[in-house]
Structures are given as C-alpha cells and as structure tokens.
Design an enzyme around this catalytic site. Structure first.
Site, PDB file in Angstrom:
ATOM      1  N   CYS A 174      11.288 -42.063   6.935  1.00 43.22           N
ATOM      2  CA  CYS A 174      10.528 -42.513   5.756  1.00 43.22           C
ATOM      3  C   CYS A 174      11.089 -43.797   5.139  1.00 43.22           C
ATOM      4  O   CYS A 174      10.397 -44.478   4.398  1.00 43.22           O
ATOM      5  CB  CYS A 174      10.476 -41.402   4.712  1.00 43.22           C
ATOM      6  SG  CYS A 174       9.604 -39.958   5.313  1.00 43.22           S
ATOM      7  N   ASN A 230       2.213 -38.165   2.429  1.00 37.83           N
ATOM      8  CA  ASN A 230       3.427 -38.859   2.847  1.00 37.83           C
ATOM      9  C   ASN A 230       3.192 -39.406   4.261  1.00 37.83           C
ATOM     10  O   ASN A 230       3.099 -38.641   5.213  1.00 37.83           O
ATOM     11  CB  ASN A 230       4.602 -37.881   2.822  1.00 37.83           C
ATOM     12  CG  ASN A 230       5.914 -38.523   3.234  1.00 37.83           C
ATOM     13  OD1 ASN A 230       5.947 -39.631   3.760  1.00 37.83           O
ATOM     14  ND2 ASN A 230       7.007 -37.813   3.009  1.00 37.83           N
ATOM     15  N   HIS A 237       8.258 -45.321  -1.850  1.00 35.68           N
ATOM     16  CA  HIS A 237       7.831 -44.441  -0.767  1.00 35.68           C
ATOM     17  C   HIS A 237       7.061 -43.284  -1.402  1.00 35.68           C
ATOM     18  O   HIS A 237       7.463 -42.743  -2.431  1.00 35.68           O
ATOM     19  CB  HIS A 237       9.047 -43.928  -0.003  1.00 35.68           C
ATOM     20  CG  HIS A 237       8.715 -42.812   0.941  1.00 35.68           C
ATOM     21  ND1 HIS A 237       7.692 -42.904   1.841  1.00 35.68           N
ATOM     22  CD2 HIS A 237       9.264 -41.577   1.111  1.00 35.68           C
ATOM     23  CE1 HIS A 237       7.614 -41.773   2.533  1.00 35.68           C
ATOM     24  NE2 HIS A 237       8.557 -40.941   2.104  1.00 35.68           N
TER      25      HIS A 237
HETATM   26  O1  UT7 Z   1       9.653 -38.390   2.852  1.00 34.93           O
HETATM   27  C1  UT7 Z   1      10.900 -37.898   3.147  1.00 34.93           C
HETATM   28  C2  UT7 Z   1      11.501 -37.237   2.026  1.00 34.93           C
HETATM   29  N1  UT7 Z   1      10.822 -36.016   1.703  1.00 34.93           N
HETATM   30  C3  UT7 Z   1      10.722 -35.643   0.452  1.00 34.93           C
HETATM   31  O2  UT7 Z   1      11.136 -36.390  -0.412  1.00 34.93           O
HETATM   32  C4  UT7 Z   1      10.185 -34.286   0.122  1.00 34.93           C
HETATM   33  C5  UT7 Z   1      11.045 -33.671  -0.924  1.00 34.93           C
HETATM   34  N2  UT7 Z   1      10.676 -32.337  -1.327  1.00 34.93           N
HETATM   35  C6  UT7 Z   1       9.529 -32.045  -1.979  1.00 34.93           C
HETATM   36  O3  UT7 Z   1       8.701 -32.888  -2.185  1.00 34.93           O
HETATM   37  C7  UT7 Z   1       9.360 -30.635  -2.519  1.00 34.93           C
HETATM   38  O4  UT7 Z   1      10.579 -29.940  -2.414  1.00 34.93           O
HETATM   39  C8  UT7 Z   1       8.244 -29.815  -1.799  1.00 34.93           C
HETATM   40  C9  UT7 Z   1       6.905 -30.386  -2.198  1.00 34.93           C
HETATM   41  C10 UT7 Z   1       8.433 -29.903  -0.301  1.00 34.93           C
HETATM   42  C11 UT7 Z   1       8.289 -28.364  -2.245  1.00 34.93           C
HETATM   43  O5  UT7 Z   1       8.180 -28.265  -3.654  1.00 34.93           O
HETATM   44  P1  UT7 Z   1       9.188 -27.345  -4.477  1.00 34.93           P
HETATM   45  O6  UT7 Z   1       8.788 -27.417  -5.879  1.00 34.93           O
HETATM   46  O7  UT7 Z   1      10.591 -27.789  -4.124  1.00 34.93           O
HETATM   47  O8  UT7 Z   1       8.840 -25.914  -3.921  1.00 34.93           O
HETATM   48  P2  UT7 Z   1       9.796 -24.864  -3.184  1.00 34.93           P
HETATM   49  O9  UT7 Z   1      10.139 -25.338  -1.820  1.00 34.93           O
HETATM   50  O10 UT7 Z   1      10.910 -24.502  -4.107  1.00 34.93           O
HETATM   51  O11 UT7 Z   1       8.813 -23.624  -3.060  1.00 34.93           O
HETATM   52  C12 UT7 Z   1       8.346 -22.928  -4.197  1.00 34.93           C
HETATM   53  C13 UT7 Z   1       7.438 -21.802  -3.787  1.00 34.93           C
HETATM   54  C14 UT7 Z   1       8.032 -20.919  -2.697  1.00 34.93           C
HETATM   55  O12 UT7 Z   1       7.665 -19.582  -2.956  1.00 34.93           O
HETATM   56  P3  UT7 Z   1       8.705 -18.560  -3.648  1.00 34.93           P
HETATM   57  O13 UT7 Z   1       9.881 -18.501  -2.709  1.00 34.93           O
HETATM   58  O14 UT7 Z   1       9.035 -19.159  -4.971  1.00 34.93           O
HETATM   59  O15 UT7 Z   1       7.913 -17.302  -3.718  1.00 34.93           O
HETATM   60  C15 UT7 Z   1       7.350 -21.377  -1.445  1.00 34.93           C
HETATM   61  O16 UT7 Z   1       7.268 -20.397  -0.448  1.00 34.93           O
HETATM   62  O17 UT7 Z   1       6.221 -22.332  -3.237  1.00 34.93           O
HETATM   63  C16 UT7 Z   1       5.968 -21.721  -1.957  1.00 34.93           C
HETATM   64  N3  UT7 Z   1       5.278 -22.698  -1.127  1.00 34.93           N
HETATM   65  C17 UT7 Z   1       3.934 -22.847  -1.122  1.00 34.93           C
HETATM   66  N4  UT7 Z   1       2.948 -22.204  -1.778  1.00 34.93           N
HETATM   67  C18 UT7 Z   1       1.676 -22.598  -1.556  1.00 34.93           C
HETATM   68  C19 UT7 Z   1       5.812 -23.607  -0.271  1.00 34.93           C
HETATM   69  N5  UT7 Z   1       4.831 -24.334   0.296  1.00 34.93           N
HETATM   70  C20 UT7 Z   1       3.664 -23.884  -0.217  1.00 34.93           C
HETATM   71  C21 UT7 Z   1       2.318 -24.257  -0.025  1.00 34.93           C
HETATM   72  N6  UT7 Z   1       1.362 -23.589  -0.713  1.00 34.93           N
HETATM   73  N7  UT7 Z   1       1.947 -25.259   0.811  1.00 34.93           N
END
Ligand code: UT7
Length: 324
Positions: free
Chosen positions: A114, A281, A251
C-alpha cells in the site's frame, strides 16, 4: 540541489464493474452498516475476467501522458508500484512499456504494497535528481480482487482494483519550497511486522499466489502512529508547519485512519481528499487515484502544497511533499 522532479500530469482508471456493500452482503456475513461505520467504504471497482494489472496501468498511463502533454516516446523511466503483478516475472512495468510502444529506457516494478506509490515516486524522483533520466512515468496499479479470500469477511470487504499514474519531468534551476515539484520524500520499512499483513503464498514458498491475511486492529494501531510521525518528518525536513498544507492526499485504507491523520495535522476535513468511499483500498493505486480525482475536478490547483502519505504491508510507510 536545483534539479527537481515536477509533476506535469496525472491519469486514473478504474474497472467498469462496481461492487457495492450490498453485493457483498450476498457473499459473506456482513452488512453495509458495519462496512461504512468501520471503514467508510460504500463500493469498490472489480477488474473484469481477463483484465490484468498491466491493462489498468496502461489506461491510467495513457491518460496521464495526455494530461501532461508528453508523448510516450519521451518517457525514459517507468516505475510500476504493484503487489499484484500480471506474472511473477517479468515486471508488469515491462508489459506496460511494450503496450505503450516504448522500446528503450528503464522499466521495473516496486513492491511496497500500500506504500508502493510513495516508494515508486521517491525512486523516480531520485533517478531524476541524480541526472539519470529526464521523464518518468510513475504508476500505482492493483488487482487486489485476485488475492482476496472471498470467504473471509474481515478482509474481502476492504479492497478494490484500479490504477493511477503521474508523469514527472526534470526541471533545472528550481529551489525553495514555494517553487513547483517534489520537495522531499520519506520512506520507512520495519520487517518485524510481516505476520500482521501478508499474502500466504508465493513462488518461493508455496508455488501458489496465495491470499491476503491481515490482523486489522494491529495494523490500524501501527498505521495511526507511523503516519503521524512520517508526515511530521516531511514537514520538518522542509521547515514547514501543517498550516502550509493545502491538500492531504492519503492512502485510502480506512476513513478512521485518514481522519486521525487529518486531526493531528489540524487540517479542516475539506482539505483532505477522500475516495475510500467509492474505491475501497486499492493499495498502491489509491494515492494516484485520489490525487487525479482532486486535480481533475479542480480542487488541487497549481502552486498548492500537497502532502501524500501511506502505510502498508512490510510494514512500509512513507510520505511525499509536493508543490503542485
Ligand atoms: O492498506 C494497508 C493497511 N491496512 C489498513 O490500514 C487496515 C487497518 N485496519 C482496519 O482498517 C480495521 O482494523 C478493520 C476495518 C480491518 C477492522 O475494523 P475494527 O474496528 O478494527 O474491527 P475488528 O477487527 O476489531 O472487528 C470487530 C468485530 C469483530 O467481531 P467481535 O469479535 O467483536 O464479535 C469481527 O469479527 O467486527 C467483526 N467483523 C465484521 N462484522 C461484519 C469483522 N469483519 C466484519 C465484516 N462484517 N466484514
């Protein structure tokens, strides 16, 4: 140094097919509400069958050359930033060169995921400043849809396909932060964090292409910290403060990360170019796609100070400060 790389023009291309969050609801256990709230993404573009990274790159490059008023034959360096090359080798840049009808000069790929566009821009800028080339095409092009695990809702909702390109030209006798061109670039890598964001395949390890794997929360935390520090580094290196920035072109990984950087820079949100909502992204393509959008709709004007920043797998991160 008085030789500087000036950006003469830019071009972008996204595949025709649009995939919305509602489309994704039919594939994995997700909701439009979750995706919008956590990422800001509403839709992304997906390459058609048989449409390769090099095809997207060529379309963006042709538009950038036309915008710059430069002919393909004047280009003596092509750097393609991509983590999704057409083939393991040769470089996608070689294919792009051939498709543009160019038969001389240098063409190679840069792999910084990225952060790829910023790394490629820095590479081309250094070739220009060293006096080795005069006109460079820097392209960020990706087909991330090909390396997604479409059963993994934590990653497949985040990415999209596209390409963006800029044309750089060496100009002599320019000095000072108020004059046109790339003022400075700042690159970093910390390979200890491999397992937080990687593809679980490759020619030397599994002899397969593999799928993207990410520990999103950890990546998020590193992104916020690393991006804040590299934008500060870029401003300091030029003796500028954030008050001088006209446009932040970040980005486009997550709106929350972008908002955090904007807040740290005390930038009004209207000064931040945001395309993550309709591109998702697109890895190395995201900055040039956003840049082109803001240039072609007239937001970014000649003389504006533009700050670009990115963070990606590796970890890699970097920034570029450009007087447009
Ligand atoms: O480009 C390269 C660099 N990449 C990035 O910068 C990405 C960085 N990370 C992010 O943007 C975020 O961490 C994400 C968007 C990937 C995830 O967001 P988050 O607020 O960190 O969510 P999380 O991973 O803590 O997940 C929260 C909850 C989980 O459920 P529980 O364990 O709380 O019950 C996940 O299982 O959301 C659930 N979850 C989803 N729910 C519905 C994860 N993906 C999904 C989904 N739809 N697609």
């Amino acid at each position: 140094m008085t030789r500087r790389s000036v950006i003469l023009g830019c071009g972008a291309y996204v595949p025709e097919r649009v995939m919305t969050n509602h489309d994704l609801e039919k594939i994995v256990d997700t909701t439009d509400e979750w995706i919008v709230e956590r990422t800001g993404i509403r839709s992304r573009h997906i390459a058609a069958e048989g449409e390769f990274t090099s095809d997207l790159a060529v379309k963006a490059a042709e538009r950038a050359l036309a915008h710059a008023g430069v002919s393909a034959q004047e280009v003596d360096l092509i750097v393609v930033a991509t983590a999704t090359p057409d083939n393991t080798f040769p470089a996608t840049a070689s294919k792009v060169q051939a498709k543009l009808g160019i038969t001389s000069g240098i063409a190679f790929d840069v792999q910084a995921v990225c952060s790829g566009f910023v790394f490629a821009l820095a590479t081309a800028d250094n070739f220009i400043k060293a006096g080795q080339v005069k006109t460079a095409l820097v392209i960020g092009a990706e087909t991330f849809s090909r390396i997604l695990d479409w059963t993994d809702r934590t990653t497949c909702v985040l990415f999209g396909d596209g390409a963006g390109a800029v044309v750089l030209r060496a100009e002599e006798g320019i000095a000072g932060t108020d004059r046109r061109g790339i003022l400075s670039t700042h690159l970093h890598t910390d390979g200890r964090h491999h397992d937080m964001l990687y593809v679980d395949g490759g020619p030397s390890s599994t002899q397969t292409v593999g799928h993207l794997r990410m520990r999103g929360q950890e990546v998020f935390k590193h992104a916020v910290v690393n991006l804040a520090s590299v934008v500060e580094e870029a401003l300091e290196a030029n003796g500028l403060t954030s008050a001088a920035i006209d446009w932040l072109v970040p980005h486009q990984a997550n709106k929350r990360i972008i908002d955090s950087t904007g807040r740290k820079l005390k930038l009004d949100p209207s000064r931040v170019v945001l395309t993550v909502d309709h591109h998702g992204n697109t890895s190395a393509a995201s900055i040039p796609l956003a840049l082109c959008e803001a240039v072609h709709d007239g937001r970014i004007q000649r003389g504006n100070l533009v700050l670009m920043e990115a963070m990606g797998g590796g970890f890699t991160w970097g920034a570029a400060l450009v007087r447009w």
